[in-house]
Design a protein around this motif. Structure first.
Motif, PDB file in Angstrom:
ATOM      1  N   PRO A 106     -13.790  -2.543  -7.352  1.00 55.18           N
ATOM      2  CA  PRO A 106     -14.996  -2.488  -8.196  1.00 55.18           C
ATOM      3  C   PRO A 106     -16.109  -1.704  -7.493  1.00 55.18           C
ATOM      4  N   GLY A 107     -16.752  -0.832  -8.239  1.00 55.74           N
ATOM      5  CA  GLY A 107     -17.852  -0.068  -7.679  1.00 55.74           C
ATOM      6  C   GLY A 107     -17.408   1.096  -6.819  1.00 55.74           C
ATOM      7  N   ASP A 108     -16.124   1.395  -6.819  1.00 55.78           N
ATOM      8  CA  ASP A 108     -15.606   2.507  -6.022  1.00 55.78           C
ATOM      9  C   ASP A 108     -14.657   3.293  -6.919  1.00 55.78           C
ATOM     10  N   ARG A 109     -14.934   4.580  -7.078  1.00 55.03           N
ATOM     11  CA  ARG A 109     -14.102   5.360  -7.979  1.00 55.03           C
ATOM     12  C   ARG A 109     -12.751   5.736  -7.364  1.00 55.03           C
ATOM     13  N   ARG A 110     -12.651   5.646  -6.078  1.00 53.64           N
ATOM     14  CA  ARG A 110     -11.425   6.107  -5.433  1.00 53.64           C
ATOM     15  C   ARG A 110     -10.218   5.243  -5.764  1.00 53.64           C
ATOM     16  N   GLU A 111      -9.057   5.851  -5.602  1.00 56.17           N
ATOM     17  CA  GLU A 111      -7.817   5.120  -5.851  1.00 56.17           C
ATOM     18  C   GLU A 111      -7.307   4.525  -4.548  1.00 56.17           C
ATOM     19  N   ALA A 171       4.909   3.480   5.454  1.00 60.58           N
ATOM     20  CA  ALA A 171       4.841   2.480   6.509  1.00 60.58           C
ATOM     21  C   ALA A 171       3.409   2.008   6.719  1.00 60.58           C
ATOM     22  N   LEU A 172       2.496   2.967   6.720  1.00 57.21           N
ATOM     23  CA  LEU A 172       1.092   2.621   6.946  1.00 57.21           C
ATOM     24  C   LEU A 172       0.576   1.708   5.836  1.00 57.21           C
ATOM     25  N   ILE A 173       0.895   2.050   4.600  1.00 60.65           N
ATOM     26  CA  ILE A 173       0.430   1.219   3.487  1.00 60.65           C
ATOM     27  C   ILE A 173       1.084  -0.157   3.542  1.00 60.65           C
ATOM     28  N   PHE A 174       2.351  -0.152   3.919  1.00 61.88           N
ATOM     29  CA  PHE A 174       3.089  -1.420   3.933  1.00 61.88           C
ATOM     30  C   PHE A 174       2.470  -2.444   4.891  1.00 61.88           C
ATOM     31  N   VAL A 175       2.047  -1.995   6.043  1.00 65.93           N
ATOM     32  CA  VAL A 175       1.510  -2.949   7.011  1.00 65.93           C
ATOM     33  C   VAL A 175       0.003  -3.153   6.908  1.00 65.93           C
ATOM     34  N   ALA A 176      -0.647  -2.356   6.068  1.00 64.62           N
ATOM     35  CA  ALA A 176      -2.100  -2.486   5.966  1.00 64.62           C
ATOM     36  C   ALA A 176      -2.479  -3.835   5.354  1.00 64.62           C
ATOM     37  N   PRO A 177      -3.515  -4.469   5.918  1.00 60.84           N
ATOM     38  CA  PRO A 177      -3.898  -5.790   5.413  1.00 60.84           C
ATOM     39  C   PRO A 177      -4.547  -5.723   4.040  1.00 60.84           C
ATOM     40  N   ALA A 178      -5.032  -4.563   3.638  1.00 62.55           N
ATOM     41  CA  ALA A 178      -5.660  -4.406   2.325  1.00 62.55           C
ATOM     42  C   ALA A 178      -5.335  -3.011   1.810  1.00 62.55           C
ATOM     43  N   PRO A 179      -5.471  -2.807   0.497  1.00 66.71           N
ATOM     44  CA  PRO A 179      -5.205  -1.477  -0.060  1.00 66.71           C
ATOM     45  C   PRO A 179      -6.033  -0.408   0.642  1.00 66.71           C
ATOM     46  N   ILE A 180      -5.495   0.762   0.814  1.00 66.30           N
ATOM     47  CA  ILE A 180      -6.225   1.847   1.459  1.00 66.30           C
ATOM     48  C   ILE A 180      -6.212   3.088   0.558  1.00 66.30           C
ATOM     49  N   HIS A 181      -7.155   3.993   0.792  1.00 62.76           N
ATOM     50  CA  HIS A 181      -7.221   5.189  -0.051  1.00 62.76           C
ATOM     51  C   HIS A 181      -6.781   6.429   0.718  1.00 62.76           C
ATOM     52  N   ALA A 182      -6.584   7.510  -0.022  1.00 62.66           N
ATOM     53  CA  ALA A 182      -5.988   8.728   0.529  1.00 62.66           C
ATOM     54  C   ALA A 182      -6.693   9.228   1.791  1.00 62.66           C
ATOM     55  N   ASP A 183      -8.020   9.206   1.757  1.00 64.64           N
ATOM     56  CA  ASP A 183      -8.748   9.715   2.914  1.00 64.64           C
ATOM     57  C   ASP A 183      -8.437   8.952   4.178  1.00 64.64           C
ATOM     58  N   GLU A 184      -8.350   7.664   4.016  1.00 64.09           N
ATOM     59  CA  GLU A 184      -8.086   6.840   5.190  1.00 64.09           C
ATOM     60  C   GLU A 184      -6.707   7.168   5.764  1.00 64.09           C
ATOM     61  N   ILE A 185      -5.756   7.326   4.845  1.00 63.80           N
ATOM     62  CA  ILE A 185      -4.396   7.664   5.284  1.00 63.80           C
ATOM     63  C   ILE A 185      -4.408   8.997   6.020  1.00 63.80           C
ATOM     64  N   ALA A 186      -5.061   9.983   5.399  1.00 66.43           N
ATOM     65  CA  ALA A 186      -5.104  11.322   5.989  1.00 66.43           C
ATOM     66  C   ALA A 186      -5.706  11.266   7.391  1.00 66.43           C
ATOM     67  N   GLU A 187      -6.758  10.481   7.518  1.00 62.84           N
ATOM     68  CA  GLU A 187      -7.439  10.415   8.805  1.00 62.84           C
ATOM     69  C   GLU A 187      -6.581   9.702   9.855  1.00 62.84           C
ATOM     70  N   ARG A 188      -6.032   8.561   9.436  1.00 66.45           N
ATOM     71  CA  ARG A 188      -5.291   7.760  10.413  1.00 66.45           C
ATOM     72  C   ARG A 188      -3.998   8.425  10.857  1.00 66.45           C
ATOM     73  N   LEU A 189      -3.384   9.213   9.982  1.00 65.69           N
ATOM     74  CA  LEU A 189      -2.131   9.868  10.365  1.00 65.69           C
ATOM     75  C   LEU A 189      -2.337  11.338  10.739  1.00 65.69           C
ATOM     76  N   SER A 190      -3.575  11.805  10.661  1.00 66.01           N
ATOM     77  CA  SER A 190      -3.880  13.223  10.904  1.00 66.01           C
ATOM     78  C   SER A 190      -3.044  14.148  10.020  1.00 66.01           C
ATOM     79  N   PHE A 191      -2.992  13.844   8.740  1.00 63.51           N
ATOM     80  CA  PHE A 191      -2.341  14.743   7.793  1.00 63.51           C
ATOM     81  C   PHE A 191      -3.417  15.408   6.942  1.00 63.51           C
ATOM     82  N   SER A 192      -3.068  16.557   6.370  1.00 62.61           N
ATOM     83  CA  SER A 192      -4.016  17.186   5.455  1.00 62.61           C
ATOM     84  C   SER A 192      -4.093  16.350   4.180  1.00 62.61           C
TER      85      SER A 192
END
Lengths: 200, 200
Positions: free
Chosen positions: A77-82, A33-54
């Motif tokens: 570009p210029g960012d190794r993260r997925e 759900a979070l990815i679906f409504v996000a205005p731009a692609p997001i990475h794992a850390d952001e998801i973990a932080e925003r949903l308070s998941f490990s």
DNA sequence: CGGAGGTTTCAGTGTTTACTGAAACTTCAG
DNA sequence: CTGAAGTTTCAGTAAACACTGAAACCTCCG
């Protein structure tokens, strides 16, 4: 959960709840759900932080969503993260979902039914059971074949057809492509209509 | 499980497995499968014995199946016990399932989405989120309305239409009821096709 | 080649859900 | 009213599943 607006929070929570009703768990539903409504692609850390998941949990969830083909990998570009992104065209999401569910649930069932129908029933009860299974098999087969076929139409045409709904029937009857209910030659396989009240 | 023929055993086990993928649990899936293939209505004790479940468990399972309207109560003259039977027409089962899932899963989602669409987005991210939700809402709405409509056709006609599949499109284009893809006046609500790549 | 930045795996733990067995309840015939 | 036959509820337990936190593991830059 802290940085979510009420709007997004409601959406994410709902998908969490619904996840349990579907085969996926709460976490996975919320991540999607979070990815679906996000205005731009997001990475794992952001998801973990925003949903308070490990982070481990998020990683697993993303893996599952990728297996479902509901999220796509992106690289900035210029960012190794997925980064992850969900197709925003609802039709595409629907088709993906339908295809995956079919592969995971319908196909195994069809295959079990086909095997069962190959057996020679050993007694009357088995015979009846096999009849019922045949009815189920034929319907599933019809539905999936139809879906395959129709899925290839472009969404626009499909939407139009759906809006016409049952009107299609009358239209086709008018052109003579569909006879109004009493057919001269019987269909090759209208088995699933058998009333099957022959017990006792 | 002891008195089941291999044929019925395979069917019952499969439904048990599948039950977990759907919202229902293993027990309930198995109970339904057993009733579905039984040549005559059966009562709780028989189910409990044949599947080796406790009576309480069977009772709960039957209650849930009744809530899903997947089994019907029957009474045998001269016997106080309640017997259960499953409609053997696969179409009817399919419709019931679709209606119940809709009531339990789709309607709550639609209602959540409708609420979300009434909010005034507080920032750009919310605006985009709302757009995505609108796409989802419109598609679900289209699909369910269509399903309502088409569901009322008699199964025979419906089966014929499905067998025609995508051919319906060409047929309707030939009669002029459906234009071949470039429409003169735009549809009132083709929103769910928006490509929505306007982030960043 | 070292290590910064990132991802994946996994043992352990907490939580939810399923299931049992027994008790409570209901219904009906005599 | 009594008790036989049946159904439902429920507290307690077993099993399944979700989730964390930390360690192991990659990969690429300098």
């Amino acid at each position: 959960m802290t940085t979510l607006t009420p709007l997004v929070h409601a959406f994410v929570s709902h998908f969490g709840e619904m996840g349990s009703h579907w085969g996926i768990n709460r976490t996975v539903g919320q991540i999607y759900a979070l990815i679906f409504v996000a205005p731009a692609p997001i990475h794992a850390d952001e998801i973990a932080e925003r949903l308070s998941f490990s982070r481990g949990n998020v990683s697993m969830g993303l893996k599952e969503l990728q297996a479902w083909r509901l999220v796509k990998l992106r690289h900035v570009p210029g960012d190794r993260r997925e980064y992850f992104e969900a197709p925003s065209d609802a039709w595409e999401v629907f088709r993906t979902l339908a295809e995956e569910r079919r592969r995971r649930e319908i196909e195994p069932t069809l295959s079990m039914l086909r095997n069962a129908l190959l057996e020679t029933p050993s007694n009357e009860a088995d015979r009846v059971a096999q009849e019922r299974m045949r009815g189920m098999h034929d319907l599933i087969d019809l539905l999936t074949t139809w879906f395959d076929d129709v899925q290839r139409l472009d969404p626009h045409t499909l939407a139009k057809l759906m809006k016409m709904g049952a009107k299609v029937q009358r239209l086709l009857e008018a052109t003579g492509a569909l006879k109004p209910r009493n057919d001269p030659k019987p269909d090759p396989k209208p088995d699933f209509l058998r009333s099957e009240a022959d017990h006792g």
